[in-house]
Design an enzyme around this catalytic site. Structure first.
Site, mmCIF file in Angstrom:
data_model
loop_
_atom_site.group_PDB
_atom_site.id
_atom_site.type_symbol
_atom_site.label_atom_id
_atom_site.label_comp_id
_atom_site.label_asym_id
_atom_site.label_seq_id
_atom_site.Cartn_x
_atom_site.Cartn_y
_atom_site.Cartn_z
ATOM 1 N N LYS A 158 0.849 -1.203 0.000
ATOM 2 C CA LYS A 158 0.000 0.000 0.000
ATOM 3 C C LYS A 158 0.883 1.253 0.000
ATOM 4 O O LYS A 158 2.093 1.169 0.206
ATOM 5 C CB LYS A 158 -0.920 0.004 1.216
HETATM 6 C C1 LIG Z 1 -5.480 -4.426 0.831
HETATM 7 C C2 LIG Z 1 -6.963 -4.405 0.772
HETATM 8 C C3 LIG Z 1 -7.760 -4.921 1.812
HETATM 9 C C4 LIG Z 1 -7.232 -5.706 2.970
HETATM 10 O O1 LIG Z 1 -6.189 -5.228 3.652
HETATM 11 P P1 LIG Z 1 -5.222 -6.209 4.491
HETATM 12 O O2 LIG Z 1 -4.496 -5.276 5.350
HETATM 13 O O3 LIG Z 1 -4.367 -6.929 3.500
HETATM 14 O O4 LIG Z 1 -6.086 -7.150 5.269
HETATM 15 C C5 LIG Z 1 -9.134 -4.764 1.723
HETATM 16 N N1 LIG Z 1 -9.708 -4.183 0.662
HETATM 17 C C6 LIG Z 1 -8.988 -3.717 -0.371
HETATM 18 C C7 LIG Z 1 -9.702 -3.076 -1.503
HETATM 19 C C8 LIG Z 1 -7.589 -3.832 -0.362
HETATM 20 O O5 LIG Z 1 -6.874 -3.393 -1.403
#
Ligand SMILES: *Cc1c(COP(=O)(O)O)cnc(C)c1O
Length: 374
Positions: free
Chosen positions: A180
């Site tokens: 991210k």
């Molecule tokens: C990354 C992501 C998640 C989940 O996040 P995690 O920290 O990996 O559990 C949920 N929704 C979207 C759209 C994402 O890109």
């Protein structure tokens, strides 16, 4: 040349911040959590921010805190699987509405058509860093007096109509996985203006221990809760990354522009747009209409042979194993399926060099040009 799909940007200040936590007696539920939550809420512009162990954990708890356990919740089939799995985790029933090809985000008309007396709420997702149509989503939620959650896991730093992403609906959920825009290793944050939801979220993430004001001590558990806490090392990393967020977002925007310059003459490709207010999570190109899944898979295999990591973001959620078992089939969401068959996520991180960009862009152009001649 080997080029990864993503790479976190961790500087010396981040490393120092994590190490200094290890010299204190507070490794969980300490001062760094409070600091990260306070600074994150201030940045997003919400009254509360509640740190959790992942974005998925945050979505799960947001559903429970807003009373959506066991309810029908509408969301998009074109997203990371967690944005629909969380509904199942909360014992509810996911219902999908198709997307618009221009933004890859949920189509408000399709969403409206899925509303029924059974609908408890909506999860809108800001896919790839492009805000969904929050004017339309908020209007639908308020017309039907149902809950609205913003899955903003891909969109930190973006804006929609002058408001910062995370401010929409009853609660927003961010994620800090290493791919991210900013990372805490694993981690997430739920943001909300509701005092009641915030108290419930703080209790739910900490084994159902009473929130302030409720009776009981450390070993009292007033509701079913979870261990979804965010540790102090992660919070220290999060504070340091948040301080660098403007610089990180600018660097990602520059990489996106550099890709655009290098790829804009390739007729086989539809490039992601620098829509006003967007935040760059990933750089996903779409093969033009007329190309299909086999072409995309061939182009991706060619890139991988050249050492370039890439990914088919996203396979449709309704066609994943456990959703097929619920009865979903090919043809259910035509726009999602058409887009999902033609996307390629390219290597994308803020420290990408010109040489890396040149190599990826020229390789991709050669691969897609060779599709035409086959
Ligand atoms: C990354 C992501 C998640 C989940 O996040 P995690 O920290 O990996 O559990 C949920 N929704 C979207 C759209 C994402 O890109």
């Amino acid at each position: 040349m080997k080029i990864p799909l993503s790479r976190p940007d961790i500087g010396e200040r981040e490393i120092e911040a994590v190490v200094s936590v290890l010299r204190t007696p507070y490794l969980s539920l300490g001062p760094k959590l409070r600091e990260f939550e306070k600074k994150f809420a201030a940045y997003i512009g919400t009254k509360h921010a509640i740190g959790v162990s992942s974005g998925t954990a945050g979505l799960h708890l947001a559903l429970i805190a807003l009373g959506l356990s066991g309810k029908e919740v509408i969301t998009t089939p074109f997203s990371f699987v967690a944005s629909a799995n969380c509904i199942l985790m909360a014992g509810g029933r996911p219902v999908f509405a198709d997307i618009e090809e221009s933004t890859f985000n949920i189509d408000p008309g399709a969403l409206q058509a899925r509303i029924s007396p059974e609908t408890g709420g909506i999860i809108g997702v800001d896919v790839f860093g492009v805000p969904a149509d929050w004017d339309a989503l908020e209007a639908i939620a308020s017309r039907h007096t149902i809950a609205l959650i913003e899955d903003c896991c891909e969109v930190v730093g973006a804006q929609w109509a002058g408001r910062r992403s995370g401010q929409f609906g009853d609660a927003g959920v961010f994620a800090f996985y290493p791919n991210k825009q900013i990372t805490t290793g694993e981690g997430g944050m739920v943001v909300t203006d509701s005092d009641e939801a915030a108290e419930m979220l703080r209790s739910l993430r900490n084994q159902g221990r009473p929130a302030t004001g409720e009776q009981g001590g450390r070993l009292a558990h007033v509701r079913l809760g979870y261990n979804y806490r965010l540790d102090e090392m992660s919070c220290a990393l999060g504070v340091a990354q948040l301080e660098r967020l403007p610089e990180i977002l600018a660097a990602r925007e520059r990489v996106a522009k550099d890709y655009h310059k290098r790829l804009s003459e390739a007729e086989e490709l539809i490039l992601p747009q620098a829509l006003p207010g967007r935040s760059w999570f990933v750089y996903v190109v779409l093969l033009a209409q007329g190309f299909g899944r086999e072409d995309r898979d061939a182009a991706m295999a060619g890139l991988k042979r050249r050492g370039i990591e890439c990914a088919a973001y996203f396979p449709p959620i309704h066609l994943q194993g456990h959703f097929r078992e619920m009865g979903y089939r090919e043809g259910d969401f035509p726009c999602t399926e058409s887009v999902a068959a033609r996307t390629i996520a390219l290597p994308f991180y803020n420290t990408m060099t010109d040489a890396e960009l040149d190599y990826v862009a020229s390789s991709l152009k050669e691969e897609v040009a060779s599709l035409r001649s086959q």
